[in-house]
Design a protein around this motif. Structure first.
Motif, mmCIF file in Angstrom:
data_model
loop_
_atom_site.group_PDB
_atom_site.id
_atom_site.type_symbol
_atom_site.label_atom_id
_atom_site.label_comp_id
_atom_site.label_asym_id
_atom_site.label_seq_id
_atom_site.Cartn_x
_atom_site.Cartn_y
_atom_site.Cartn_z
ATOM 1 N N UNK A 49 0.875 -0.816 0.433
ATOM 2 C CA UNK A 49 -0.108 -0.304 -0.228
ATOM 3 C C UNK A 49 1.175 1.167 -0.153
ATOM 4 N N UNK A 50 0.493 1.790 -0.327
ATOM 5 C CA UNK A 50 0.960 4.051 -0.605
ATOM 6 C C UNK A 50 0.423 4.410 0.860
ATOM 7 N N UNK A 51 1.700 5.420 1.544
ATOM 8 C CA UNK A 51 1.623 5.353 2.606
ATOM 9 C C UNK A 51 1.972 6.589 2.439
ATOM 10 N N UNK A 52 1.458 8.017 3.318
ATOM 11 C CA UNK A 52 1.658 9.755 2.806
ATOM 12 C C UNK A 52 1.814 10.151 5.027
ATOM 13 N N UNK A 57 -12.005 16.168 4.023
ATOM 14 C CA UNK A 57 -11.335 16.765 4.075
ATOM 15 C C UNK A 57 -9.680 17.091 3.344
ATOM 16 N N UNK A 58 -9.037 17.683 3.615
ATOM 17 C CA UNK A 58 -8.063 18.172 2.217
ATOM 18 C C UNK A 58 -6.837 18.324 3.741
ATOM 19 N N UNK A 59 -6.017 17.109 2.833
ATOM 20 C CA UNK A 59 -4.234 16.654 4.152
ATOM 21 C C UNK A 59 -3.402 17.220 2.569
ATOM 22 N N UNK A 60 -2.236 17.599 3.587
ATOM 23 C CA UNK A 60 -0.822 18.309 2.661
ATOM 24 C C UNK A 60 0.068 17.337 3.363
ATOM 25 N N UNK A 61 0.624 16.774 2.499
ATOM 26 C CA UNK A 61 1.777 15.899 2.839
ATOM 27 C C UNK A 61 3.116 16.354 2.974
ATOM 28 N N UNK A 62 3.638 15.851 3.149
ATOM 29 C CA UNK A 62 5.406 16.429 3.419
ATOM 30 C C UNK A 62 6.192 15.387 3.277
ATOM 31 N N UNK A 63 7.088 15.271 1.808
ATOM 32 C CA UNK A 63 7.219 14.341 1.669
ATOM 33 C C UNK A 63 7.002 13.114 0.964
ATOM 34 N N UNK A 64 6.648 12.036 -0.172
ATOM 35 C CA UNK A 64 6.590 11.826 -0.982
ATOM 36 C C UNK A 64 6.202 10.537 -0.223
ATOM 37 N N UNK A 65 5.035 9.917 -0.839
ATOM 38 C CA UNK A 65 4.588 8.439 -0.703
ATOM 39 C C UNK A 65 5.475 7.599 -0.197
ATOM 40 N N UNK A 66 5.395 6.483 0.662
ATOM 41 C CA UNK A 66 6.203 5.844 1.355
ATOM 42 C C UNK A 66 5.099 4.849 0.512
ATOM 43 N N UNK A 67 5.780 3.342 0.041
ATOM 44 C CA UNK A 67 5.543 1.946 0.041
ATOM 45 C C UNK A 67 5.496 1.188 1.399
ATOM 46 N N UNK A 68 3.868 0.733 1.726
ATOM 47 C CA UNK A 68 4.652 0.299 3.031
ATOM 48 C C UNK A 68 4.107 -1.646 2.242
#
Length: 292
Positions: free
Chosen positions: A35-38, A172-183
């Motif tokens: 999965x992709x985590x943010x 809801x809006x979510x602001x990412x810090x960095x790139x998505x990470x695979x889990x």
């Protein structure tokens, strides 16, 4: 209980605590999935944490959202002409806006770029200066914002299932810090079974909540032994003491009136036979299977 081997296949029904199944196939392990985590912050309250952007089944929970961020304080005006428009209010630095009309327009005499926007905070609409004549940028497109499509947990760590911070709601809006990470996660160990309660068949995942059943129980919480399956109409034979051992004389069955799973047992202490409830209304076990 699922129709197919894959854990995301359609659900047949939910198993009750205390139900017993006959193993028909397995256990077999599913393929590993990812999965992709943010990591980021919720724009509503700046709550920090990790969310699943795309789950192991490929379902997108948060999708990229085109929004604009105020980088320097600027006024929202009622019309496009900055000289004639009435100031409605100022945008704060970091405030999020959306375009109401596609594209922006050039105010050639003043050498500025203007656009019609809507502020996410209060829904107010008006015109703003995107960039000034001396080069400063007031409103800038963001590449880091996502909109939540369905309610999903905001968690404290990269690993899904970690401590919950709160739930992100749809919209809801979510602001990412960095790139998505695979889990990456190991596939679940699955087995096919047939319920001895109603004969329904399906697949389920092995976990700490699933254990091999032996026809022996230990009384965990004081309960009563009755002469019939239906607790409401049955006669009480005696109370079972905590720690008593019981031999099951049949597989557990449902008390239709209460919905509780009950089992016919014989007490080791005095050989008395009757029916006892496996778990109470709050889900706490009255009888626990003895594991060898």
């Amino acid at each position: 209980l699922h129709e197919g081997f894959q854990s995301r296949s359609p659900v047949v029904r939910t198993l009750q605590q205390g139900e017993v199944l006959e193993i028909l196939q397995g256990p077999q392990r599913e393929e590993a999935n990812d999965s992709l985590r943010l990591h980021g912050v919720a724009m509503r309250d700046r709550a920090d944490g990790w969310v699943t952007q795309r789950d192991a089944s490929g379902r997108v929970l948060l999708e990229p959202k085109t929004v604009f961020v105020c980088r320097a304080a600027v006024s929202i005006t009622s019309i496009g002409d900055i000289g004639s428009g009435k100031a409605l209010r100022k945008l704060d630095i970091g405030e999020i806006v959306e375009m109401v009309q596609d594209g922006s327009t050039e105010d050639a005499p003043r050498n500025i770029t203007r656009a019609k926007i809507r502020a996410r905070r209060d829904g107010i609409e008006g015109f703003v200066t995107m960039a000034g004549n001396q080069g400063p940028t007031y409103i800038e497109e963001s590449q880091r914002h996502y909109e939540c499509r369905v309610s999903t947990p905001l968690e404290s760590k990269l690993a899904s299932g970690s401590k919950s911070v709160r739930t992100l709601e749809a919209g809801e809006l979510f602001e990412a810090i960095g790139e998505p990470k695979a889990e990456m996660k190991e596939g679940a160990s699955r087995l096919k079974g047939r319920s001895l309660r109603d004969g329904s068949e399906g697949w389920l995942s092995l976990s700490r909540r699933i254990a091999y059943w032996l026809p022996q129980y230990k009384c965990e919480v004081s309960t009563v032994l009755t002469d019939g399956l239906e607790a409401a109409s049955a006669k009480t034979l005696r109370a079972l003491d905590v720690g008593e051992r019981l031999d099951a004389l049949d597989v557990p069955a449902e008390d239709k009136a209460s919905g509780a799973m009950r089992v016919r047992v014989r007490a080791d202490k005095d050989g008395l036979s009757g029916f006892a409830t496996i778990s109470g209304a709050n889900g706490a076990p009255c009888l626990a299977p003895i594991q060898v």
